[in-house]
Motif scaffolding. Structure first.
Motif, PDB file in Angstrom:
ATOM      1  N   ASP A  68      60.895  31.700  74.890  1.00  0.00           N
ATOM      2  CA  ASP A  68      61.661  30.519  74.479  1.00  0.00           C
ATOM      3  C   ASP A  68      61.941  29.605  75.663  1.00  0.00           C
ATOM      4  O   ASP A  68      61.824  28.376  75.560  1.00  0.00           O
ATOM      5  CB  ASP A  68      62.968  30.952  73.817  1.00  0.00           C
ATOM      6  CG  ASP A  68      62.743  31.709  72.517  1.00  0.00           C
ATOM      7  OD1 ASP A  68      61.645  31.588  71.943  1.00  0.00           O
ATOM      8  OD2 ASP A  68      63.651  32.432  72.090  1.00  0.00           O
ATOM      9  N   TYR A 111      71.708  26.934  67.524  1.00  0.00           N
ATOM     10  CA  TYR A 111      71.104  28.110  66.908  1.00  0.00           C
ATOM     11  C   TYR A 111      71.836  28.393  65.611  1.00  0.00           C
ATOM     12  O   TYR A 111      73.068  28.532  65.597  1.00  0.00           O
ATOM     13  CB  TYR A 111      71.203  29.308  67.862  1.00  0.00           C
ATOM     14  CG  TYR A 111      70.668  30.599  67.270  1.00  0.00           C
ATOM     15  CD1 TYR A 111      69.383  31.025  67.546  1.00  0.00           C
ATOM     16  CD2 TYR A 111      71.458  31.378  66.425  1.00  0.00           C
ATOM     17  CE1 TYR A 111      68.890  32.209  67.001  1.00  0.00           C
ATOM     18  CE2 TYR A 111      70.970  32.555  65.870  1.00  0.00           C
ATOM     19  CZ  TYR A 111      69.698  32.961  66.167  1.00  0.00           C
ATOM     20  OH  TYR A 111      69.206  34.126  65.619  1.00  0.00           O
ATOM     21  N   TYR A 125      67.254  25.903  66.315  1.00  0.00           N
ATOM     22  CA  TYR A 125      66.542  27.184  66.376  1.00  0.00           C
ATOM     23  C   TYR A 125      67.077  28.092  65.280  1.00  0.00           C
ATOM     24  O   TYR A 125      68.278  28.162  65.043  1.00  0.00           O
ATOM     25  CB  TYR A 125      66.797  27.817  67.757  1.00  0.00           C
ATOM     26  CG  TYR A 125      65.917  28.982  68.153  1.00  0.00           C
ATOM     27  CD1 TYR A 125      65.663  30.050  67.301  1.00  0.00           C
ATOM     28  CD2 TYR A 125      65.350  29.032  69.424  1.00  0.00           C
ATOM     29  CE1 TYR A 125      64.865  31.111  67.687  1.00  0.00           C
ATOM     30  CE2 TYR A 125      64.558  30.103  69.828  1.00  0.00           C
ATOM     31  CZ  TYR A 125      64.311  31.135  68.953  1.00  0.00           C
ATOM     32  OH  TYR A 125      63.527  32.183  69.332  1.00  0.00           O
TER      33      TYR A 125
END
Length: 299
Positions: free
Chosen positions: A137, A155, A218
């Protein structure tokens, strides 16, 4: 030379972390891709749980670096017949140069394999942390943005092993913001929260007042590989945390990342993962380049 181990992001110094990210980017850009630093070495690839990207990345990466590989499936080691982990580890340390492991257990088991210090041990995913995914990542972030410092990352989803490793890794960088929105009861563990930088990592358990101008959105699959959720109604708890196009209203320039495998219609809609903001397959490709960087560094 004493081998290096990568069982947790915490095993890496700041210098080593940045080296691995930069080296992964080098391999992405084909710098050094023709060298064979692992020539005459043997890499064991042991996966007790399913894998497409990580297993292929480490196998392909080892071969590209000149190593030979031995694959072990979930029923191949004599630990299945009662042999102790300690005895198995002693034997493998005398036969292998690198051991890449994926289990659904505690990484303490992996440290048993690392005690002899003749064989490098790499955590290709455990129940609590997925460090090689975090390196992938970070390599992807540096490839896409040119730098990791200053990025704002949202996220959305379970605080699983991928989220844990990402939080630990991003805590090493200045001016980074990682905001996690995790379902109630499915956030980062207290152990991980105690180890991250609270100036970098913030966690909430709702989808209200989302941050604006995120650079990255994400998510991961809701059913983490090798795990089950005790609550039969867990999908109802997760439903508000689906990544949909509405998240781009306040962050129109954000890219979308996902560690894969993806379940369209669950954690993310098809319009997002297959849309113009998605870089998930570049991210998946970077798993190979990052694996090569880790294998090279370990030896």
């Amino acid at each position: 030379m004493t081998p290096h181990h990568l069982i947790s992001i915490d095993d890496l110094s700041d210098e080593a972390l940045r080296h691995l990210v930069g080296r992964g980017l080098d391999y992405r850009n084909s710098v050094g891709a023709t060298s064979h630093p692992l020539a005459d070495q043997v890499v064991g690839i042991y996966f007790s749980k399913t894998s497409t990207r990580t297993r292929t990345a480490f196998t392909s990466g080892a071969l590209r670096l000149g190593a030979r590989t031995i694959a072990f499936g979930p029923h191949d080691l004599q630990t299945n017949t009662g042999e102790s982990i300690e005895d198995t580890a002693r034997v493998l340390n005398r036969m292998l140069d690198v051991f890449v492991m994926r289990t659904a257990g505690d990484p303490a088991e992996m440290r048993m394999f690392a005690q002899d210090r003749r064989m490098s041990v790499i955590n290709a995913m455990s129940a609590t942390e997925h460090p090689t995914q975090a390196l992938t990542d970070l390599t992807t972030l540096k490839w896409r943005f040119g730098a990791i410092e200053g990025l704002r990352i949202l996220y959305v989803g379970e605080g699983n092993n991928t989220a844990a490793a990402l939080a630990l890794a991003l805590s090493r960088y200045e001016s980074v913001s990682l905001e996690l929105r995790t379902p109630p009861g499915y956030g980062l563990s207290e152990d991980v929260l105690d180890r991250v930088d609270p100036k970098v990592v913030v966690e909430r358990h709702d989808m209200r007042d989302l941050p604006e101008a995120a650079d990255v959105i994400y998510t991961t699959r809701w059913q983490t590989t090798g795990t089950d959720k005790p609550d039969p109604n867990w999908r109802d708890v997760f439903a508000p945390f689906q990544v949909t196009g509405r998240l781009w209203r306040s962050s129109p320039e954000a890219v979308f990342m996902h560690d894969l495998p993806a379940h369209r219609g669950e954690e993310v809609t098809a319009e997002v993962i297959d849309g113009p903001h998605s870089i998930v397959f570049d991210q998946a490709e970077n798993k190979l380049h990052s694996a090569m960087a880790v294998l090279e560094w370990c030896r």
